[in-house]
Design a protein around this motif. Sequence first.
Motif, mmCIF file in Angstrom:
data_model
loop_
_atom_site.group_PDB
_atom_site.id
_atom_site.type_symbol
_atom_site.label_atom_id
_atom_site.label_comp_id
_atom_site.label_asym_id
_atom_site.label_seq_id
_atom_site.Cartn_x
_atom_site.Cartn_y
_atom_site.Cartn_z
ATOM 1 N N VAL A 25 0.850 -1.190 0.000
ATOM 2 C CA VAL A 25 0.000 0.000 0.000
ATOM 3 C C VAL A 25 0.892 1.248 0.000
ATOM 4 O O VAL A 25 1.807 1.361 0.820
ATOM 5 N N GLN A 26 0.620 2.186 -0.908
ATOM 6 C CA GLN A 26 1.383 3.430 -0.979
ATOM 7 C C GLN A 26 1.065 4.309 0.230
ATOM 8 O O GLN A 26 -0.105 4.554 0.541
ATOM 9 N N TYR A 27 2.130 4.795 0.914
ATOM 10 C CA TYR A 27 1.911 5.580 2.131
ATOM 11 C C TYR A 27 2.467 6.993 2.062
ATOM 12 O O TYR A 27 2.293 7.752 3.002
ATOM 13 N N GLY A 28 3.145 7.371 1.008
ATOM 14 C CA GLY A 28 3.679 8.720 0.947
ATOM 15 C C GLY A 28 5.025 8.724 0.273
ATOM 16 O O GLY A 28 5.417 7.769 -0.404
ATOM 17 N N TYR A 29 5.773 9.820 0.440
ATOM 18 C CA TYR A 29 7.056 9.941 -0.227
ATOM 19 C C TYR A 29 8.013 10.743 0.644
ATOM 20 O O TYR A 29 7.620 11.443 1.585
ATOM 21 N N TYR A 30 9.297 10.644 0.301
ATOM 22 C CA TYR A 30 10.358 11.417 0.940
ATOM 23 C C TYR A 30 11.034 12.297 -0.109
ATOM 24 O O TYR A 30 11.272 11.858 -1.237
ATOM 25 N N ARG A 31 11.350 13.516 0.258
ATOM 26 C CA ARG A 31 12.299 14.338 -0.497
ATOM 27 C C ARG A 31 13.268 14.891 0.530
ATOM 28 O O ARG A 31 12.916 15.751 1.354
ATOM 29 N N CYS A 32 14.488 14.366 0.514
ATOM 30 C CA CYS A 32 15.429 14.620 1.600
ATOM 31 C C CYS A 32 16.844 14.288 1.134
ATOM 32 O O CYS A 32 17.055 13.856 -0.003
ATOM 33 N N ASP A 33 17.804 14.478 2.036
ATOM 34 C CA ASP A 33 19.182 14.131 1.702
ATOM 35 C C ASP A 33 19.399 12.622 1.668
ATOM 36 O O ASP A 33 20.240 12.125 0.908
ATOM 37 N N ALA A 34 18.697 11.888 2.525
ATOM 38 C CA ALA A 34 18.834 10.425 2.575
ATOM 39 C C ALA A 34 17.661 9.845 3.358
ATOM 40 O O ALA A 34 17.047 10.536 4.184
ATOM 41 N N VAL A 35 17.362 8.580 3.099
ATOM 42 C CA VAL A 35 16.382 7.832 3.877
ATOM 43 C C VAL A 35 17.124 6.700 4.582
ATOM 44 O O VAL A 35 17.853 5.931 3.944
ATOM 45 N N VAL A 36 16.959 6.619 5.908
ATOM 46 C CA VAL A 36 17.662 5.623 6.714
ATOM 47 C C VAL A 36 16.651 4.611 7.253
ATOM 48 O O VAL A 36 15.706 4.985 7.954
ATOM 49 N N ALA A 37 16.853 3.345 6.923
ATOM 50 C CA ALA A 37 16.109 2.250 7.549
ATOM 51 C C ALA A 37 17.047 1.586 8.540
ATOM 52 O O ALA A 37 18.178 1.233 8.187
ATOM 53 N N CYS A 38 16.631 1.423 9.792
ATOM 54 C CA CYS A 38 17.553 0.891 10.798
ATOM 55 C C CYS A 38 16.898 -0.165 11.668
ATOM 56 O O CYS A 38 15.676 -0.206 11.834
ATOM 57 N N THR A 39 17.742 -1.019 12.231
ATOM 58 C CA THR A 39 17.347 -1.960 13.273
ATOM 59 C C THR A 39 17.443 -1.253 14.624
ATOM 60 O O THR A 39 18.019 -0.162 14.725
#
Length: 306
Positions: A161-175
């Motif tokens: 399901v589409q939830y939105g978007y990012y416009r930024c320097d970076a996107v971080v996915a972390c544990t």
Amino acid sequence: MGLDSGQEHVIGLVAHPRNPVAGSVALIREFAAAKGATLIAGEGDAARLGADVRGVTAEEFAERATAVVSLGGDGTMLGAMRLVVGRATPVLGVNHGNLGFLVEVSPAELPVALDRLTKGDFVLEPHSCLMVDGAAAFNDAVITGARQWAAVNVDLSVNGVQYGYYRCDAVVACTPTGSTAYNYAAGGPVLSPSVPVLALTAVAPMTGIDRTVVYGADDEVALTNRSPEPARVLLDGVHTRDLDPAAGLGVRLHLDAVNLVRFDAATHARRNRVKLSLLDLPLRPDQLLELVPEEIREQAQRLRSR
């Protein structure tokens, strides 16, 4: 179960590429000879570790190693962990690096650690990782611009399901383990390792999603590059691939992906509290004093009383 359990043992070595580790390797070589264990290492490491260390491919390393010893800091430890993702292989870290959040044993403590490993006097601490299109990241996965100062445009979907978007320097996915690294520097939350979640944090957001969002272990996250040029994908700080325009990246949490050897969980936790204090987490002076080992506090007290 210790190394005297009767099975054939193969110890896999992963060494820092530059820091001197010869002393620890010599101790491990003596230990292996006494126990009848075989030593293996990656094909790029074996030659500099000694003639009795056999070079193997990454696949053979993962298949044959019954225990892994990492000689370095957290970067080396993360590399060792990635080699045995999804296996029960215990991983022991010996700190030949700097801070060493993941590493419990100092080189001076290695002889005692090997003795305790023989006797089975240790516990296994499971760690989760991110699976990023089949590749593992124990701290974080980052999408950033291929050029300096270039922003990225990334669409977010969760469970299709589409939830939105990012416009930024970076996107971080972390544990949770990696939440104190790039995620924390970008203003994201510190996550308890006891919580099976992953977090997404935008770095310097301009428009779109500008707050950290936390997802559960069953959530399937997809990030799609909507920039007009390729983006870079970094896993645990290493540039692993480029993400072409309109290409997507799947991210999910892999629970209990690897087992770290722990001899004293309380001591390890106290050391990490000291290391975290170096990252400017808020601690009062009296709380910092509690982190100083008792023998050092007693020595300081004796000096003050003279």
